[in-house]
Design an enzyme around this catalytic site. Structure first.
Site, PDB file in Angstrom:
ATOM      1  N   TRP A 200       0.861  -1.180   0.000  1.00 50.51           N
ATOM      2  CA  TRP A 200       0.000   0.000   0.000  1.00 50.51           C
ATOM      3  C   TRP A 200       0.900   1.235   0.000  1.00 50.51           C
ATOM      4  CZ3 TRP A 200      -0.271   4.078   3.547  1.00 50.51           C
ATOM      5  CH2 TRP A 200      -1.186   5.075   3.166  1.00 50.51           C
ATOM      6  N   GLU A 241      -2.969  -2.969  -2.570  1.00 47.56           N
ATOM      7  CA  GLU A 241      -4.139  -2.421  -1.869  1.00 47.56           C
ATOM      8  C   GLU A 241      -4.599  -1.105  -2.492  1.00 47.56           C
ATOM      9  OE1 GLU A 241      -3.474  -1.930   2.322  1.00 47.56           O
ATOM     10  OE2 GLU A 241      -5.502  -1.166   2.707  1.00 47.56           O
ATOM     11  N   LYS A 243      -7.328   2.281  -2.936  1.00 48.51           N
ATOM     12  CA  LYS A 243      -7.934   3.259  -2.022  1.00 48.51           C
ATOM     13  C   LYS A 243      -8.609   4.372  -2.824  1.00 48.51           C
ATOM     14  CE  LYS A 243      -6.665   5.731   2.213  1.00 48.51           C
ATOM     15  NZ  LYS A 243      -5.716   5.771   3.319  1.00 48.51           N
ATOM     16  N   ASP A 274      -9.729  -2.978   1.455  1.00 53.17           N
ATOM     17  CA  ASP A 274      -9.817  -2.479   2.824  1.00 53.17           C
ATOM     18  C   ASP A 274     -11.217  -1.894   2.992  1.00 53.17           C
ATOM     19  OD1 ASP A 274      -9.740  -0.496   4.975  1.00 53.17           O
ATOM     20  OD2 ASP A 274      -7.581  -0.820   5.036  1.00 53.17           O
ATOM     21  N   HIS A 277     -11.751   1.871   2.608  1.00 56.02           N
ATOM     22  CA  HIS A 277     -11.167   2.592   1.478  1.00 56.02           C
ATOM     23  C   HIS A 277     -12.141   2.958   0.376  1.00 56.02           C
ATOM     24  CE1 HIS A 277      -6.658   1.537   2.181  1.00 56.02           C
ATOM     25  NE2 HIS A 277      -7.253   2.038   3.243  1.00 56.02           N
ATOM     26  N   HIS A 301      -8.658  -6.269   4.325  1.00 56.12           N
ATOM     27  CA  HIS A 301      -8.304  -5.492   5.503  1.00 56.12           C
ATOM     28  C   HIS A 301      -9.625  -5.137   6.152  1.00 56.12           C
ATOM     29  CE1 HIS A 301      -3.938  -3.909   4.904  1.00 56.12           C
ATOM     30  NE2 HIS A 301      -4.015  -5.203   5.074  1.00 56.12           N
ATOM     31  N   ASP A 309     -12.452   7.073   6.317  1.00 52.26           N
ATOM     32  CA  ASP A 309     -11.571   5.922   6.540  1.00 52.26           C
ATOM     33  C   ASP A 309     -10.892   6.060   7.900  1.00 52.26           C
ATOM     34  OD1 ASP A 309      -9.875   3.754   6.139  1.00 52.26           O
ATOM     35  OD2 ASP A 309      -8.376   4.946   5.090  1.00 52.26           O
ATOM     36  N   ASP A 311     -10.597   3.995  10.436  1.00 48.81           N
ATOM     37  CA  ASP A 311      -9.940   2.827  11.038  1.00 48.81           C
ATOM     38  C   ASP A 311     -10.377   2.565  12.479  1.00 48.81           C
ATOM     39  OD1 ASP A 311      -8.035   1.821   8.911  1.00 48.81           O
ATOM     40  OD2 ASP A 311      -7.446   3.927   8.996  1.00 48.81           O
ATOM     41  N   ASP A 341      -7.311  -4.231   9.979  1.00 44.05           N
ATOM     42  CA  ASP A 341      -6.573  -2.980   9.805  1.00 44.05           C
ATOM     43  C   ASP A 341      -7.328  -1.840  10.475  1.00 44.05           C
ATOM     44  OD1 ASP A 341      -4.856  -1.011   9.097  1.00 44.05           O
ATOM     45  OD2 ASP A 341      -5.333  -1.002   6.962  1.00 44.05           O
TER      46      ASP A 341
END
Ligand code: RNT
Ligand code: ZN
Length: 452
Positions: A200, A241, A243, A274, A277, A301, A309, A311, A341
């Site tokens: 990433w 990855e 995004k 992810d 993302h 993820h 995003d 997380d 993640d």
């Protein structure tokens, strides 16, 4: 139960009897709905979740480069007790794993290299810098996954790495990618299970670019150079990855979804999706079957975006359950690597791992306990009324009794008993890393303050 939790709870043997009784009743109930509980339990025990090392220390790593994390990654909160060394991080991960049923994996970033206090450039990292991790994981039968670190570095400070227009900077990051693939392959060889090496990069622009094409051409060229060396499939799985946007790359991300989907299909690489993302109304569950029609493998993820995003720690949301259902209903588990993640420093960092991983496993177990053939039959027959009715009915089947029994049988605390174990660890281990342990609320407030 761990011996610790047994000691902290004198009611343990009576509670294990009631867990056993509830489990038997639940099993009978599931069986009458056409679900084989034993087979679901066998399947859940065989699904490894890759725990991300970076939840334990707010993505700091051990380079002490003095650089900010950068790359648009932001960790908020100042909960005390963060791991300050690889040994502390390993102890915390081991403790987290003792509260999670099943056998899992550990996902390392290159910035977690152990270099004996020497500065080793990222393009000069070798497997020897991960010897302790490899030995430690080997002793615990943990598979390892890996990630080159394209952030928290002065050569990433202007937001570009593999797509940088400066040939020298690009070359440095290409060499980092090559070095990391070799490290990942060494990890896979040592553990006897392929290491997923996920690339990433943060490359992108805050404002609308004039040239969207140029950086993407450079990225494709850099990636091809990184992947030029052929390494055994038994040792490494290459993943990329994608995004949509990031902090500081709101208008343009070089490695967008379309870019990496095309790249992964044409080069037959694994694609990493992810959950944070995408556009906030998009869910990755719907993408799994589409992408797997064209790429050999997926890496997930699993994360939780709140408005962006962000997380957040994974919890048992509808989104999470949809992902798990897709994996199980589509029979995709052997083509999907499941990793976590998220990074939250506003709560106990070990609790974040435990909550997130237990929730992901719960979602998978719920999915494995679906009477899927009955649901499929309704759908095939066009009986969408019965399909909807049944989907809602099964939501209240006694899943919790099966989960508790799974935990008990795996030697980890059932229900909230693990919170007590966590408190002991916080008192006996984490508090010694700080002068004082403030309340979580104080620290959350302080963390938010510091993030402003
Ligand atoms: C960033 C990506 C990436 C990172 C980790 C730390 O948006 O999700 O996976 O979170 O590499
Ligand atoms: Zn990610």
């Amino acid at each position: 139960m761990t011996s610790d939790s047994t000691a902290s709870n004198p009611d343990m043997s009576s509670s294990s009897t009631s867990i056993e009784t509830a489990f038997q009743l639940a099993k009978a109930r599931y069986s009458s709905a056409g679900v084989d509980v034993d087979s679901a339990l066998k399947k859940i025990a065989a699904i490894p979740v890759s725990l991300h090392c970076w939840q334990g220390d707010d993505v700091s790593g051990f380079e002490n480069s003095g650089c900010e994390i950068g790359g648009g990654l932001a960790v908020t909160g100042r909960y005390p007790g963060k791991a300050r060394s690889a040994d502390e991080l390993r102890a915390d991960i081991q403790f987290a794993l003792s509260l999670i049923p099943g056998t899992h994996r550990l996902n390392l970033h290159a910035s977690y290299a152990e270099t004996n206090g020497c500065r080793i450039e990222r393009n000069e990292l070798t497997p020897s810098h991960f010897e302790n991790w490899i030995q430690w994981a080997h002793d615990r039968k943990l598979g390892l996954d890996f990630n080159p670190t394209y952030f928290a570095h002065e050569k990433a400070a202007d937001g570009f790495t593999l797509a940088h227009t400066d040939r020298g900077i690009r070359q440095f990051w290409i060499e980092h990618g090559i070095a990391c693939r070799r490290i990942a392959a060494a990890m896979g060889a040592a553990q006897g299970t392929p290491c997923v090496n996920n690339i990433w990069i943060p490359d992108g622009m805050k404002d609308s670019p004039v040239d969207r094409k140029g950086p993407r051409a450079l990225l494709a060229e850099s990636l091809d150079l990184i992947f030029a060396e052929s390494l055994p499939a038994a040792h490494i799985v290459d993943a990329v990855e994608c995004k949509l946007f990031g902090l500081g790359s709101e208008s343009y991300v070089v490695g967008s979804h379309e870019f990496y989907l095309g790249y992964a299909i044409t080069r037959q690489k694994a694609l990493c999706l992810d959950a944070g993302h995408f556009h906030p109304t998009e869910t990755i569950a719907d993408k799994i079957s589409s992408v797997l029609a064209y790429v050999p493998r997926l890496l997930l993820h699993v994360s939780r975006g709140v408005r962006w995003d962000s997380d957040h720690v994974v919890i048992l949301t509808d989104d999470l359950q949809s992902i798990a259902q897709e994996l199980v209903r589509g029979d995709f588990l052997d083509r999907v690597s499941v990793g976590l993640d998220f990074f939250d420093a506003s709560i106990n960092r070990i609790a974040a791992w435990v909550i997130g991983t237990r929730c992901l496993l719960k979602a998978l177990l719920i999915a494995l306990l679906e009477p899927v053939s009955v649901l499929r039959r309704f759908e095939r027959d066009g009986d969408f009324t019965a399909r909807l009715a049944m989907l809602e009915e099964i939501k209240t089947l006694p899943f919790g009794a099966v989960w508790d029994w799974y935990c008990l049988n795996s030697g980890v605390p059932a229900g909230p008993a693990w919170i007590e174990d966590l408190r002991h660890y916080e008192r006996d281990v984490l508090s010694l890393r700080n002068s004082s342990l403030g309340s979580a609320r104080d620290n959350t407030a302080a963390g938010l303050e510091s993030a402003k």
